[in-house]
Write an enzyme that holds these catalytic residues in place. Sequence first.
Site, PDB file in Angstrom:
ATOM      1  N   TYR A  13       0.733  -1.341  -0.093  1.00  0.00           N
ATOM      2  CA  TYR A  13       0.009  -0.093   0.083  1.00  0.00           C
ATOM      3  C   TYR A  13       0.880   1.144   0.053  1.00  0.00           C
ATOM      4  O   TYR A  13       1.921   1.113   0.229  1.00  0.00           O
ATOM      5  CB  TYR A  13      -0.771   0.043   1.350  1.00  0.00           C
ATOM      6  CG  TYR A  13      -0.237   0.199   2.609  1.00  0.00           C
ATOM      7  CD1 TYR A  13       0.611  -0.542   3.024  1.00  0.00           C
ATOM      8  CD2 TYR A  13      -0.381   1.534   3.094  1.00  0.00           C
ATOM      9  CE1 TYR A  13       1.031  -0.366   4.360  1.00  0.00           C
ATOM     10  CE2 TYR A  13      -0.037   1.902   4.447  1.00  0.00           C
ATOM     11  CZ  TYR A  13       1.108   0.828   4.908  1.00  0.00           C
ATOM     12  OH  TYR A  13       1.597   1.138   6.130  1.00  0.00           O
ATOM     13  N   ARG A  63       7.783   3.823  -4.769  1.00  0.00           N
ATOM     14  CA  ARG A  63       8.003   2.997  -3.932  1.00  0.00           C
ATOM     15  C   ARG A  63       7.168   1.604  -4.122  1.00  0.00           C
ATOM     16  O   ARG A  63       7.329   0.542  -3.807  1.00  0.00           O
ATOM     17  CB  ARG A  63       7.899   3.731  -2.557  1.00  0.00           C
ATOM     18  CG  ARG A  63       8.062   2.810  -1.397  1.00  0.00           C
ATOM     19  CD  ARG A  63       8.198   3.535  -0.056  1.00  0.00           C
ATOM     20  NE  ARG A  63       6.990   4.140   0.348  1.00  0.00           N
ATOM     21  CZ  ARG A  63       6.778   4.811   1.275  1.00  0.00           C
ATOM     22  NH1 ARG A  63       7.776   5.192   2.096  1.00  0.00           N
ATOM     23  NH2 ARG A  63       5.499   5.432   1.602  1.00  0.00           N
ATOM     24  N   ARG A  92      -7.946 -21.109  -1.090  1.00  0.00           N
ATOM     25  CA  ARG A  92      -6.970 -20.702  -0.363  1.00  0.00           C
ATOM     26  C   ARG A  92      -5.622 -21.261  -0.767  1.00  0.00           C
ATOM     27  O   ARG A  92      -5.448 -22.476  -0.403  1.00  0.00           O
ATOM     28  CB  ARG A  92      -7.542 -20.791   1.001  1.00  0.00           C
ATOM     29  CG  ARG A  92      -6.253 -20.373   2.082  1.00  0.00           C
ATOM     30  CD  ARG A  92      -6.799 -20.234   3.546  1.00  0.00           C
ATOM     31  NE  ARG A  92      -5.657 -19.947   4.368  1.00  0.00           N
ATOM     32  CZ  ARG A  92      -4.763 -20.948   5.018  1.00  0.00           C
ATOM     33  NH1 ARG A  92      -4.881 -22.072   4.708  1.00  0.00           N
ATOM     34  NH2 ARG A  92      -3.861 -20.379   5.731  1.00  0.00           N
ATOM     35  N   LYS A 125       6.388  -1.934   1.742  1.00  0.00           N
ATOM     36  CA  LYS A 125       5.244  -1.327   2.314  1.00  0.00           C
ATOM     37  C   LYS A 125       4.348  -2.457   2.446  1.00  0.00           C
ATOM     38  O   LYS A 125       3.039  -2.204   1.694  1.00  0.00           O
ATOM     39  CB  LYS A 125       4.985  -0.101   1.991  1.00  0.00           C
ATOM     40  CG  LYS A 125       4.237   0.915   2.794  1.00  0.00           C
ATOM     41  CD  LYS A 125       4.282   2.122   2.292  1.00  0.00           C
ATOM     42  CE  LYS A 125       3.366   3.308   3.141  1.00  0.00           C
ATOM     43  NZ  LYS A 125       3.366   3.188   4.703  1.00  0.00           N
ATOM     44  N   GLU A 135      12.003   2.507  13.734  1.00  0.00           N
ATOM     45  CA  GLU A 135      11.351   3.495  13.338  1.00  0.00           C
ATOM     46  C   GLU A 135      10.186   3.543  14.292  1.00  0.00           C
ATOM     47  O   GLU A 135      10.249   2.810  14.959  1.00  0.00           O
ATOM     48  CB  GLU A 135      10.957   3.116  11.950  1.00  0.00           C
ATOM     49  CG  GLU A 135      10.249   2.036  11.534  1.00  0.00           C
ATOM     50  CD  GLU A 135       9.994   1.659   9.962  1.00  0.00           C
ATOM     51  OE1 GLU A 135      10.074   2.587   9.174  1.00  0.00           O
ATOM     52  OE2 GLU A 135      10.142   0.607   9.667  1.00  0.00           O
ATOM     53  N   LEU A 160      11.502   1.274   6.733  1.00  0.00           N
ATOM     54  CA  LEU A 160      10.575   1.751   5.442  1.00  0.00           C
ATOM     55  C   LEU A 160      11.347   3.133   4.991  1.00  0.00           C
ATOM     56  O   LEU A 160      11.814   3.815   5.802  1.00  0.00           O
ATOM     57  CB  LEU A 160       9.126   1.928   5.624  1.00  0.00           C
ATOM     58  CG  LEU A 160       8.658   2.435   4.346  1.00  0.00           C
ATOM     59  CD1 LEU A 160       8.359   1.174   3.480  1.00  0.00           C
ATOM     60  CD2 LEU A 160       7.303   3.066   4.765  1.00  0.00           C
TER      61      LEU A 160
HETATM   62  N1  PDD Z   1       3.142   4.873   7.145  1.00  0.00           N
HETATM   63  N2  PDD Z   1       7.732   3.670   8.521  1.00  0.00           N
HETATM   64  C1  PDD Z   1       6.672   2.999   8.450  1.00  0.00           C
HETATM   65  C2  PDD Z   1       6.948   1.680   9.330  1.00  0.00           C
HETATM   66  C3  PDD Z   1       5.560   3.517   8.137  1.00  0.00           C
HETATM   67  O1  PDD Z   1       4.433   2.783   7.975  1.00  0.00           O
HETATM   68  C4  PDD Z   1       5.572   4.690   7.337  1.00  0.00           C
HETATM   69  C5  PDD Z   1       4.350   5.425   6.653  1.00  0.00           C
HETATM   70  C6  PDD Z   1       6.613   5.355   7.348  1.00  0.00           C
HETATM   71  C7  PDD Z   1       6.801   6.852   6.711  1.00  0.00           C
HETATM   72  O2  PDD Z   1       6.827   6.669   5.529  1.00  0.00           O
HETATM   73  P1  PDD Z   1       6.236   8.080   4.309  1.00  0.00           P
HETATM   74  O3  PDD Z   1       7.044   9.256   4.914  1.00  0.00           O
HETATM   75  O4  PDD Z   1       6.296   7.708   3.099  1.00  0.00           O
HETATM   76  O5  PDD Z   1       4.712   8.291   4.814  1.00  0.00           O
HETATM   77  C8  PDD Z   1       7.779   4.661   8.087  1.00  0.00           C
HETATM   78  C9  PDD Z   1       1.869   5.286   6.488  1.00  0.00           C
HETATM   79  C10 PDD Z   1       1.698   6.861   6.471  1.00  0.00           C
HETATM   80  C11 PDD Z   1       0.690   4.523   7.072  1.00  0.00           C
HETATM   81  O6  PDD Z   1       0.909   3.318   7.306  1.00  0.00           O
HETATM   82  O7  PDD Z   1      -0.272   5.119   7.132  1.00  0.00           O
END
Ligand code: PDD
Length: 299
Positions: A38, A57, A106, A153, A186, A211
Amino acid sequence: MTRQAMARQAWVNGVYVAADEARISPFDRGFLFADGVYEVTAVYGGRLIDMGRHLDRLERSLRELKFGTMPDRHELEEVHRTLVAHNGIDEGYVYLQVTRGAYGARDFVAPETPRLTIFMFAEPRALIDTPSARNGTRIVSVPDIRWARRDIKSVGLLAQALAKTEAKVRGADDAWLVAPDGFVTEGASSNAWIVTKDGEIITRAISNMILAGVTRHALFDALGQRGGKITERSFTLEEAKAAVEAFSTAATGLVTPVVEIDGVVLGSGRPGAVTRGVQKIYYTAIGADVAKAAPWVET
Ligand code: PDD
């Protein structure tokens, strides 16, 4: 009319539908195996922020998971713009999810040529003038129990959902994740940054452990253009607690100050001067009139 009652428009596999009426098969591999990825792209002033990097990405995540089939990038761009317009989003985000599809069974083994399921919706949401951005957040540390490919992601977000729920139960605003070696990886849905007493800005280097945030990347560009320096290295939870400032970056919170970690107050307990400077630079970079949209960055 409440927001729920308003016909929010989504898009599923080529068709614009009322969000409540969107239908996806329970045999979808996203549902059965979290076999999907996503993106969340911020919208500010009706503009999509860094959509190109988000789509880059997305394509990388799909390649790493050997999807074989790519969604049509031009179509995705078009749908992003249409959802922003149709849902009247001035400030908020667009969510995009691509899974390996549904096959009525499945089967762990993925099909060679998948029929993708693509789902998108848009949501209004304050990104700049929020209590968190103004006053900062209190976070707690939670063990990072995720899989080894955090650079992808993936929609497999159970560890993050549990971490954020634990943070709430513990009376905090958010969670930072800590690997068994004691180093912060993170935030649960953001990248983590600290500022040392010498004013050094530190964030973990890109690897499979985290990420590669689009907001993180944009901040490197924006700070770099002003001659600002960022040190890319891992830091421990102890180092974070000893920092004078900290913040998180993500499309959903942009630059969010952190003022407390596990009950330890950082600096004065208010967002510090470096963080305010970073917020100002980032808000300016996305086209905000900072004096109007975020006058508190100056205080
Ligand atoms: N999440 N690290 C993780 C684990 C994340 O899920 C996200 C973003 C980021 C930051 O990435 P970016 O700057 O590209 O948004 C880092 C999104 C916003 C979410 O899951 O809602």
